[in-house]
Structures are given as structure tokens and as C-alpha cells.
Design a protein around this motif. Structure first.
Motif, PDB file in Angstrom:
ATOM      1  N   UNK A 188       0.698  -1.213  -0.138  1.00 35.76           N
ATOM      2  CA  UNK A 188      -0.036   0.106   0.163  1.00 35.76           C
ATOM      3  C   UNK A 188       1.158   1.282   0.081  1.00 35.76           C
ATOM      4  N   UNK A 189       1.619   1.578  -1.168  1.00 29.54           N
ATOM      5  CA  UNK A 189       2.428   2.696  -1.368  1.00 29.54           C
ATOM      6  C   UNK A 189       2.111   3.123  -2.610  1.00 29.54           C
ATOM      7  N   UNK A 190       2.185   4.547  -2.475  1.00 30.03           N
ATOM      8  CA  UNK A 190       1.877   5.197  -3.777  1.00 30.03           C
ATOM      9  C   UNK A 190       2.872   5.108  -4.987  1.00 30.03           C
ATOM     10  N   UNK A 191       4.194   5.016  -4.449  1.00 31.76           N
ATOM     11  CA  UNK A 191       5.118   4.914  -5.620  1.00 31.76           C
ATOM     12  C   UNK A 191       4.736   3.557  -6.078  1.00 31.76           C
ATOM     13  N   UNK A 192       4.899   2.544  -5.357  1.00 29.58           N
ATOM     14  CA  UNK A 192       4.486   1.174  -5.977  1.00 29.58           C
ATOM     15  C   UNK A 192       3.320   0.950  -6.950  1.00 29.58           C
ATOM     16  N   UNK A 193       2.336   1.649  -6.364  1.00 31.73           N
ATOM     17  CA  UNK A 193       0.929   1.719  -7.179  1.00 31.73           C
ATOM     18  C   UNK A 193       1.303   2.488  -8.573  1.00 31.73           C
ATOM     19  N   UNK A 194       2.019   3.763  -8.552  1.00 33.24           N
ATOM     20  CA  UNK A 194       2.449   4.317  -9.551  1.00 33.24           C
ATOM     21  C   UNK A 194       3.304   3.670 -10.623  1.00 33.24           C
ATOM     22  N   UNK A 195       4.015   2.941 -10.146  1.00 30.34           N
ATOM     23  CA  UNK A 195       5.072   2.035 -10.986  1.00 30.34           C
ATOM     24  C   UNK A 195       4.272   0.940 -11.545  1.00 30.34           C
ATOM     25  N   UNK A 196       3.504   0.253 -11.077  1.00 30.45           N
ATOM     26  CA  UNK A 196       2.623  -0.912 -11.886  1.00 30.45           C
ATOM     27  C   UNK A 196       1.718  -0.433 -12.930  1.00 30.45           C
ATOM     28  N   UNK A 197       1.140   1.044 -12.758  1.00 31.46           N
ATOM     29  CA  UNK A 197       0.329   2.018 -13.609  1.00 31.46           C
ATOM     30  C   UNK A 197       1.206   2.006 -14.785  1.00 31.46           C
ATOM     31  N   UNK A 198       2.310   2.601 -14.602  1.00 33.65           N
ATOM     32  CA  UNK A 198       3.429   3.195 -15.693  1.00 33.65           C
ATOM     33  C   UNK A 198       3.800   1.926 -16.410  1.00 33.65           C
ATOM     34  N   UNK A 199       3.940   0.773 -15.894  1.00 31.42           N
ATOM     35  CA  UNK A 199       4.353  -0.468 -16.691  1.00 31.42           C
ATOM     36  C   UNK A 199       3.118  -1.161 -17.154  1.00 31.42           C
ATOM     37  N   UNK A 200       1.899  -0.585 -17.158  1.00 32.55           N
ATOM     38  CA  UNK A 200       0.674  -1.013 -17.885  1.00 32.55           C
ATOM     39  C   UNK A 200      -0.132  -2.283 -17.065  1.00 32.55           C
ATOM     40  N   UNK A 201       0.284  -2.352 -15.959  1.00 32.35           N
ATOM     41  CA  UNK A 201      -0.541  -3.273 -15.107  1.00 32.35           C
ATOM     42  C   UNK A 201      -1.547  -2.909 -14.248  1.00 32.35           C
ATOM     43  N   UNK A 202      -2.343  -3.582 -13.617  1.00 31.74           N
ATOM     44  CA  UNK A 202      -3.574  -3.219 -12.521  1.00 31.74           C
ATOM     45  C   UNK A 202      -2.793  -3.338 -11.140  1.00 31.74           C
TER      46      UNK A 202
END
Length: 340
Positions: A188-202
């Protein structure tokens, strides 16, 4: 009673009294000696959330041993593992209040107290494990340990928590496109969430304890973590594809309450810091060994290990780094890149 019997009786009593006196005297001297030692011992309470087989816990056990040796048994650690005193965030708060002396925490929860710690959650910050430790052992790493002093949180040392890598149930992650439409469990980390989004995942935040079931039941298609966590928690049984992309290296930290640290004598501070530094060196070697063993064991039990080209992943997440210009985290990132 005859004189002979009286004489024997009193002789027996006298021998008994003398024996008791000798034993009492010995026990008293022993207890006084031990008591004075016990009285002068400083016991430092340390809590964390890991199990007792974890390499980081073993590093803390080694630190306890070295502290006792260095201090000639004048100081020791009392370790509370497995979250018995609460979550990482709860333990950090107890340090701030001076209720608990020390805790082990990931740098991720520390972001809420020291925003600069967010640099560790950025993707592909470190070129290699060697580069990672060169940075942490440099002035950059030492300065970050002390960034929380104003919040009553003083870092003592870092422990290796390895690199985080993708593992999935359906197909391997060899390119960023392999993450498209895949639900990936993240912290539950904003940075981790943003990284997955940038890579195209959910990105799908799920509690660690619920992840095995989530993978097994298809609630998520994959997750990301280090090799020992992947193997030791049985995730290799339900998620057979492990891709060593090493997108982040988020270290663990040993943190002490600044209030309690300042209450220690300079001598005790020196003992504690030396024990921590030696434990850090010991633990990082142990971690490397356990990581190799975990990957080999997972592969033996049917998991497949992949070594993808990470440049496409770096290119996909570049916008996250570009957005940090003129920020404190961005400055630390720049200094890290300049470190060999």
C-alpha cells in the motif's frame, strides 16, 4: 540421653550448621557477584514483524551476540519477533513516544515519517547490488539514517531485503507488455502503485498474509517480492513464473528512539553502533546465500526463473523519475546515480 549420644547429637548439629554456613556464604557471594552484573546490564528492547527464520531476524540475533561480547555483558538486546508488539508503523510510533527502544522496519513505512525515504521505492534506482551497498555505505546512506531525528527516529543501520521482482501465475513477465491487464499485488505505497500503472499493469494492494490465497484463487495474477519471501511463503507453488527484473531495492532499517539514544552513555552508544554495523555486514552475506538457496529450491519444485532485459522497463518508468526534478527526493536520486 547419654553423654555420648548428646555429644554425637551436638557434633552433628555443628557440622550441619557449618555446612549450611559455607553453602550460604558461597551462594551469597555468587548472587552478589551475579546481582551486581545483572543490576548494571542495559537491556534494549527491539521489536519487529518477521518470523524467527528470516535472514533479517538472524542478523538481529547476531547483533545481540556481538553487543554482549563488545560490552562484556553490560548491554544486551531483548528481541520481540513476529509482530507480537504490533505492525511496523505501530512500532515506529512507539519509538516516537519512547515506549519502545528499537524496531526493524522497511524504508517504505518510513516514507510517512521521512519523505526522502521514498527514493528507495522508485523503480530501477540502483544498477546492481554492489551499487546499492556502495550508496548505503556512503554519506548518502548515512545522512538518510539521520533524516528522522526531528521525528524522534534515529536510523542505526541497514539490513538487506534484496531486490523486488515480478512473479505471476499465467505467463512470465519478460517485457512491460506482459503486465498489460494483469492484476499485480503491491504494498500500500503510492510509489509502488504508480510504478505498476506506468508499466501497464493493474496495481492491487492486498495484505501480505492474504496473498497466497489471492494468487491461488485468481484474485490477482501476480505479485512482486524478493526470492526468500517468494519461496518461504509458498508462493512458488501457485505462481510458477519468477522474473528477476529487480525493479526496486527497498532495504530494511534498524531504528532507535532518539530520546532513548540520547539517554545512553557515549560508551553504550559506541557499543551499540559497532554491534549494528557488524550485524549489517553479517546479514547482507547471509541474505545473498539465502536468496540463492531460495531460487534453487523454488526451481527444483517446479518454478521457472527468468532473466528479462530490464531496459524496456526502465524506459517505461522514466516519467516517474522526470517528475521528481527540483524535489528533495529528486536530488537524492541524482546523487545516487553519480555514485559508482
Amino acid at each position: 540421653m547419654s553423654k555420648q549420644r548428646k555429644s554425637g547429637f551436638f557434633a552433628g548439629v555443628l557440622v550441619g550448621v557449618l555446612a549450611a554456613t559455607i553453602i550460604f556464604s558461597f551462594v551469597t557471594r555468587y548472587n552478589k557477584s551475579n546481582g551486581s552484573q545483572q543490576k548494571n546490564i542495559t537491556t534494549i528492547k527491539l521489536a519487529h514483524t518477521l518470523d524467527t527464520k528470516h535472514p533479517v531476524h538472524l542478523g538481529m540475533v547476531y547483533m545481540k551476540k556481538r553487543l554482549e561480547e563488545i560490552s562484556n555483558n553490560q548491554a544486551t538486546l531483548e528481541i520481540f519477533p513476529s509482530g507480537v508488539l504490533g505492525s511496523e508503523t505501530k512500532c515506529i510510533e512507539m519509538l516516537q513516544n519512547g515506549v519502545l527502544a528499537m524496531t526493524k522496519t522497511s524504508t517504505s513505512p518510513m516514507e510517512g515519517f521521512v519523505p526522502e525515504m521514498g527514493v528507495f521505492s522508485l523503480p530501477y534506482v540502483f544498477r546492481s547490488r554492489e551499487h546499492f551497498w556502495n550508496v548505503l555505505d556512503s554519506k548518502i546512506g548515512k545522512d538518510l539514517l539521520l533524516k528522522g531525528e526531528s521525528r524522534n527516529l534515529r536510523g542505526i543501520c541497514y539490513f538487506d531485503a534484496g531486490s523486488r521482482n515480478f512473479y505471476t501465475t499465467k505467463k512470465p513477465v519478460l517485457t512491460p507488455e506482459d503486465l498489460n491487464k494483469q492484476k499485480i499485488r503491491v504494498m500500500n505505497s503510492k510509489t509502488a502503485i504508480d510504478m505498476i500503472k506506468a508499466l501497464g499493469g493493474s496495481p492491487t494492494p492486498i495484505a501480505w498474509g492474504e496473498l497466497y490465497s489471492a494468487l491461488n484463487q485468481g484474485v490477482v495474477d501476480g505479485a512482486e517480492n524478493n526470492p526468500p519471501s517468494y519461496y518461504n511463503n509458498g508462493h512458488h507453488k501457485v505462481s510458477k513464473h519468477f522474473s528477476l527484473d529487480g525493479h526496486t531495492r527497498v532495504p530494511d532499517m534498524l531504528v532507535i528512539s532518539s530520546k532513548i539514544w540520547k539517554s545512553y552513555s557515549p560508551e553504550l552508544q559506541t557499543w551499540l553502533q559497532q554491534a549494528a554495523d557488524e550485524a549489517s555486514q553479517y546479514q547482507r552475506e547471509l541474505w545473498a546465500q539465502k536468496s540463492k538457496e531460495a531460487l534453487a529450491a523454488a526451481e527444483k519444485e517446479g518454478a521457472k526463473i527468468y532473466y528479462p532485459d530490464i531496459q524496456p522497463f526502465i524506459d517505461k518508468t522514466k516519467s516517474m523519475i522526470d517528475g521528481l526534478k527540483d524535489t528533495a527526493v529528486g536530488d537524492i536520486y541524482r546523487r545516487i546515480q553519480e555514485t559508482k
